[in-house]
Design an enzyme around this catalytic site. Sequence first.
Site, PDB file in Angstrom:
ATOM      1  N   ARG E 105     -18.292  34.226  -2.313  1.00  0.00           N
ATOM      2  CA  ARG E 105     -18.611  35.052  -1.140  1.00  0.00           C
ATOM      3  C   ARG E 105     -19.110  36.438  -1.549  1.00  0.00           C
ATOM      4  O   ARG E 105     -20.066  36.973  -0.982  1.00  0.00           O
ATOM      5  CB  ARG E 105     -17.361  35.141  -0.241  1.00  0.00           C
ATOM      6  N   LYS E 142     -31.978  56.147   5.594  1.00  0.00           N
ATOM      7  CA  LYS E 142     -31.183  55.380   6.563  1.00  0.00           C
ATOM      8  C   LYS E 142     -30.711  54.074   5.922  1.00  0.00           C
ATOM      9  O   LYS E 142     -31.141  52.980   6.306  1.00  0.00           O
ATOM     10  CB  LYS E 142     -31.999  55.119   7.827  1.00  0.00           C
ATOM     11  N   LYS E 174     -37.784  70.249   8.317  1.00  0.00           N
ATOM     12  CA  LYS E 174     -37.859  69.864   9.716  1.00  0.00           C
ATOM     13  C   LYS E 174     -37.684  71.104  10.576  1.00  0.00           C
ATOM     14  O   LYS E 174     -37.282  72.168  10.090  1.00  0.00           O
ATOM     15  CB  LYS E 174     -36.753  68.850  10.036  1.00  0.00           C
ATOM     16  N   GLU E 202     -42.199  67.863   8.096  1.00  0.00           N
ATOM     17  CA  GLU E 202     -42.226  66.969   9.253  1.00  0.00           C
ATOM     18  C   GLU E 202     -42.966  67.656  10.395  1.00  0.00           C
ATOM     19  O   GLU E 202     -42.668  68.804  10.723  1.00  0.00           O
ATOM     20  CB  GLU E 202     -40.783  66.651   9.666  1.00  0.00           C
ATOM     21  N   ASP E 223     -44.233  62.538  12.913  1.00  0.00           N
ATOM     22  CA  ASP E 223     -43.028  61.941  13.472  1.00  0.00           C
ATOM     23  C   ASP E 223     -43.208  61.687  14.965  1.00  0.00           C
ATOM     24  O   ASP E 223     -43.561  62.590  15.721  1.00  0.00           O
ATOM     25  CB  ASP E 223     -41.849  62.898  13.248  1.00  0.00           C
TER      26      ASP E 223
END
Lengths: 289, 289, 289, 289, 289, 289
Positions: E105, E142, E174, E202, E223
Amino acid sequence: MTRGSEFDPPAAAVAAVVEAALAEDLLPMGDITASLVPPAAAAATRLVARAPGVLAGTLAAATAYGQLDPSVSIDWRLGDGATLEAGSVIATLCGPLRSVVTGERTALNLLCHLSGVATATRRLVEAVEAANPACRVRDTRKTTPGLRALEKAAVRAGGGVNHRANLSEGILLKDNHLGGVGIAEAVAQARRRWPGRHVEVECDHLGQAMEAVEAKADMVMFDNMTPAQVGEAVLAVRRAPGGDRVLIEVSGGVSLETAPAYAAAGVDFVSVGAITHSAPILDIGLDLG
Amino acid sequence: MTRGSEFDPPAAAVAAVVEAALAEDLLPMGDITASLVPPAAAAATRLVARAPGVLAGTLAAATAYGQLDPSVSIDWRLGDGATLEAGSVIATLCGPLRSVVTGERTALNLLCHLSGVATATRRLVEAVEAANPACRVRDTRKTTPGLRALEKAAVRAGGGVNHRANLSEGILLKDNHLGGVGIAEAVAQARRRWPGRHVEVECDHLGQAMEAVEAKADMVMFDNMTPAQVGEAVLAVRRAPGGDRVLIEVSGGVSLETAPAYAAAGVDFVSVGAITHSAPILDIGLDLG
Amino acid sequence: MTRGSEFDPPAAAVAAVVEAALAEDLLPMGDITASLVPPAAAAATRLVARAPGVLAGTLAAATAYGQLDPSVSIDWRLGDGATLEAGSVIATLCGPLRSVVTGERTALNLLCHLSGVATATRRLVEAVEAANPACRVRDTRKTTPGLRALEKAAVRAGGGVNHRANLSEGILLKDNHLGGVGIAEAVAQARRRWPGRHVEVECDHLGQAMEAVEAKADMVMFDNMTPAQVGEAVLAVRRAPGGDRVLIEVSGGVSLETAPAYAAAGVDFVSVGAITHSAPILDIGLDLG
Amino acid sequence: MTRGSEFDPPAAAVAAVVEAALAEDLLPMGDITASLVPPAAAAATRLVARAPGVLAGTLAAATAYGQLDPSVSIDWRLGDGATLEAGSVIATLCGPLRSVVTGERTALNLLCHLSGVATATRRLVEAVEAANPACRVRDTRKTTPGLRALEKAAVRAGGGVNHRANLSEGILLKDNHLGGVGIAEAVAQARRRWPGRHVEVECDHLGQAMEAVEAKADMVMFDNMTPAQVGEAVLAVRRAPGGDRVLIEVSGGVSLETAPAYAAAGVDFVSVGAITHSAPILDIGLDLG
Amino acid sequence: MTRGSEFDPPAAAVAAVVEAALAEDLLPMGDITASLVPPAAAAATRLVARAPGVLAGTLAAATAYGQLDPSVSIDWRLGDGATLEAGSVIATLCGPLRSVVTGERTALNLLCHLSGVATATRRLVEAVEAANPACRVRDTRKTTPGLRALEKAAVRAGGGVNHRANLSEGILLKDNHLGGVGIAEAVAQARRRWPGRHVEVECDHLGQAMEAVEAKADMVMFDNMTPAQVGEAVLAVRRAPGGDRVLIEVSGGVSLETAPAYAAAGVDFVSVGAITHSAPILDIGLDLG
Amino acid sequence: MTRGSEFDPPAAAVAAVVEAALAEDLLPMGDITASLVPPAAAAATRLVARAPGVLAGTLAAATAYGQLDPSVSIDWRLGDGATLEAGSVIATLCGPLRSVVTGERTALNLLCHLSGVATATRRLVEAVEAANPACRVRDTRKTTPGLRALEKAAVRAGGGVNHRANLSEGILLKDNHLGGVGIAEAVAQARRRWPGRHVEVECDHLGQAMEAVEAKADMVMFDNMTPAQVGEAVLAVRRAPGGDRVLIEVSGGVSLETAPAYAAAGVDFVSVGAITHSAPILDIGLDLG
């Protein structure tokens, strides 16, 4: 070379240092430049001293490559404690080119720093022994954070001996510890509560030393005194009843320049923080083919 | 003092170093000498510079006492990057005498070493800027194993800037990486496989640098060349098409003595390993009131 | 209760043991039975001794609840070293019922085991001191793996003193270490290579002890000899030149029954592994109000 | 001997315990006494039982030498669960003398403690089975902090079976968990929220047990009742509808002396904390040839 | 298969993930079902893809068995980056049946997850390249907590390239970072304080992008703009002075459906979080012969 | 919000995951972009759902900021298990702007992933309960490596129940375990060696299930059978003697589409790996005021 010499720190201590050192150089993505090298390329290289000195840290360097890639093989020509000339070949390495270049900086950082410690120690040992062959060089707890076991082993490789490794293994009474209590009472309490530990008393002047001798301390440490003051104090201690059993150490601001005078004053040990906290590296390089 | 300045390394990196440093000084039995001090005794002490220099490592020292005994309170008078004179009071500490003396060596080992790095950096920065105000001092990956994040923060506190932190974040092509491949091909491959990374090429002579400029590398590093050779090479690079966009670094055997000449040759950066691997400590002590 | 008594092991050692103990009882899903208890339910409970003995391990128990849920508050009525009767209230705890029951077993396992060590030590101390008030009880390195610092602190809480904490801090020469070398040579080598360390020699018979005294060892350990043999040997050592400076320890198969006879034979220390490796727990429970 | 028997705890659990045990015995400087032994000296030794009992912990002892020095080879003659007489040869070891003596105490501390647990278990198993061959001995969560997986494996080696390993894997409802809620409701809630877990109810008297049977608990635990009370309760449970499916355990103050009477009362399991928390070591030694 | 391909994450990162994964599946008692299997039973099995996709994670799966039981041998038929059909045999495994089923597993969880990431990446790469062969797929930060290095390697195996690995290696400005400061000033400050780092800005609209180009940023990230808006912005940037040197990335809500339109708009990179945070596993199974 | 709800994983498990996640995003140099933000700048922000779903992971997100900078305060409006609409405000955060932006990605990666698991679970629960209100959704051991405790808690937040947490807590017999042994013998052996554990038998067809029922297994798992086959098998099991006590689970290729049919077939549980291994994230963002 056989591992397990007296100059090797415990393998677990070395492994922990190496793991941290590789992590800080390789995580998270690995050696992205080396990823451009063809995986099949092989390297045959040599670890070479670029300046004279004393070798230390071979177990650490071996462990660095061992953790990174066990297929890199190292043939050690010299071991910890060996005297190096500029050009001395310390070892030859064979293995995948990627792994050899990826591990180079970690292995060298360890080897150069620890050999620097051994080299600084050896120089001090030679200066001290020339002045007083019975006098030994000791390190201190002024070591680089995280590297104590490795640096203390390097001090041994350089010919020095180790002071207590940490606050847990021996008693060293300073003014701050005494509070209102006298030296006699403090030593007696140390004997009662921590029997079987070496008891040393830091002394700023002769009077304290005589108290320590009378209290049957194992060792006195003269701190921040001139060689002349130390010379007088040594004589006084040696003449006192039981004074021949007491070891005498001098510490505090001892340098390569002043150490011989202290040694000549008859002390058993000079302790110098600089051999661990301020030793410049010994320049060692990796020569590809 | 507010924590979180640009000179602070990540708290997690500091905490790991401090944990190892306290462990090597205290385990397994703790400070047996301090166990002789009455538990209720309190201390009010000051951290004082004993020599001029630049302060660094305050977060590390604060963390040492924080981990050991949070009831020790520290009032920081100066922060990382501050200029110190002999006698400058850096902080005052209050707390249980036992804890204050037990943590002293760990806190000072960190503070003295990192301030030593900051001080060596500042000296080099001053020498370099006097020769060429546009030239910056950079560190290298030649750091003490386990202390990279802390030493690189100390370099910033001393006025230097940080080269890549590790092998994972930037491309630095050396002869060893090129194999049979030319610089143009290697840079192109780096761009393709690792876009968004800074690409630097180490050059032993002008010819390589011109190739690197043509390959649109971001930076060239002149390694082991004389200041005169570097001066010529800088001019040639700047005149080449696109050469004004390329940053120029000099590295390899640069010292406090030779750095000004390299700076005067017009490079953007001089990189010096000695500021991290061979900086002597800055002497800082703990004065019990 | 003020923390930081002489009976507390280093906080870092305790924290590591508690972290492992909580992990083995709670991971991966936590206390699934306690998850059935209403989150808002509160508990006021008392730690109560169920049998007479000596308390130890309060820092460990406090740390267990501190790591699990800092909102559980503990008011300690008694500290390490306190004498307990059946029914003695050691502490009161208040906090969320879930956390109180979840932490109960971990806290009690630590407290009961360490108090068991302290209790076994105290019994031996009382038996030994009745026979010879100057004789002390020492522990050994025969401790439970992972718990050495905690068990050695519990020995102190029981009135015993600690032998060397580990192989790193002191010299104990046994037959196996001597090889073909005699005791005199081995002690001299230990002094030369590891000055400032306590040197003890394990002796199976008087002849070895006399060699050790002559070699100026700090301590001799009589191993596996009868009380009568030890009595004779003590007299012989004390009469030898320098023999009054040598500490004498007896070890090997000493039990609560035989210890008084050894103590009466005039030794300075009896060392007993059973106080750490075979001490039954002291029964302490958590009474929910 | 083949590793991987049912008596082996997970290798990762063993490795963590051994790592901590070696660290507490060797750090920071290693075995300074062994450093006096010539590096080339070899040893051939035997692990020998000095008293009758049951062997456990061979994986732990093997791991201790494996971590310390893989060049020490061990030839195991007996495995976990084997019956030992005084003089039984458990294994032979060959390797560098330094490593053999340095690892001796760590390996023996593990082997003697775990064999002590197995031996205490076996004695209880024999007493219980003589009274009731269908009755089994179970351990508890009253284990030594950090050693649960190892001690529970040693219980199996002694012929016992393991109760739940931790608070995460099974439900054991006690008065404290019930609050104002009845047993029926608590068991139903446990089934709903944690289906697929074994649900046991601790009962102080027969009435609770009958509630638990009616609530379809998997097991009832009689706590702190006399053998006679337990005997009556067993009969009542067995006669109740569905009572033949319920397992019955007795716990709380069961000893080697009282266990047979409880077993004879017809319970399925007796649970005894003393086999883990108060088992004296089994004496095993290392005989140098 | 040779290890050390460009798709392998650093071995230390893999080892840490595997250690945690095995611990959460095996501690504290090991695989109690497998303990019922005869220890001597052997297995010969195959890792087989059950659906088409791209392979990744072979080092992780190999490490899982390597840590669990080095006697399980794996013969890899395919390596990371290989295209799989349903039924493709990835590797054959031989070893003790117990170990094979116990590790199944953990090995599959790693292999299926990482191959899922590689497969999602490959699909996106194919869609993007069909629309614009010069456009590359990049990942984001992410990623699944704890698995970043492994997932980013899987992205490379799928044909994508890696954005910055962490907050430490590159600058991405940003709105939140700018405060009252303009883009020009922010970029200049980034260059001054962190020379040698890639600087990206950004941008929510074209105006910001033009500022970033003028400030000589290395890259702009559009963005949350539509493909049409991006197309216009790309043209404007390319026409601006120095705009040909600036890399252009689009991010924010890009999916497999919309990516081709963005690619066709002429950007250099599309960045998509879903390839790491929302990729379904690729079904791979272990077939016992 | 009160911590300690039934949906919280053990704090130690969460802390370990968060520590690794912060390390991989911040080491070695910290957030170099945030270092450009003025240290005194403050932020007031909100965690907002961008899509409908179920919340999970609030303890993990809180721990992320707690480890990074305890001066960031979070006011939770909603807790694990709460139903979210696009736009739902989950929490408000206040603190230093630097820390808020530095921790954003780590906190969101945890929150979005775990809420994704809870959301996928809830959808399956609703589909299953519509078909059969008595049928429950269970997870599997097919979890993301390192995140098992957190994902299983998220499953509970979504309304599911947890299968065994690991291989250590329950018996699940598959064909591979049986070897030549029949189900009756295997179940009996499991009962004898691991009493007090739940015993489940994986069955590919009705015949095996009837054997398992006769062997008094606690549960049967139908693997890779059609709903129709399962329906027949359920009826047969329920009619068999003792079959009403046996729990029935279906597993293997169950999806959101097919789950209702299986539930309608009368099973007690449907187990679905996809809710942990293939759940897309739930989009949650941090809106700066």
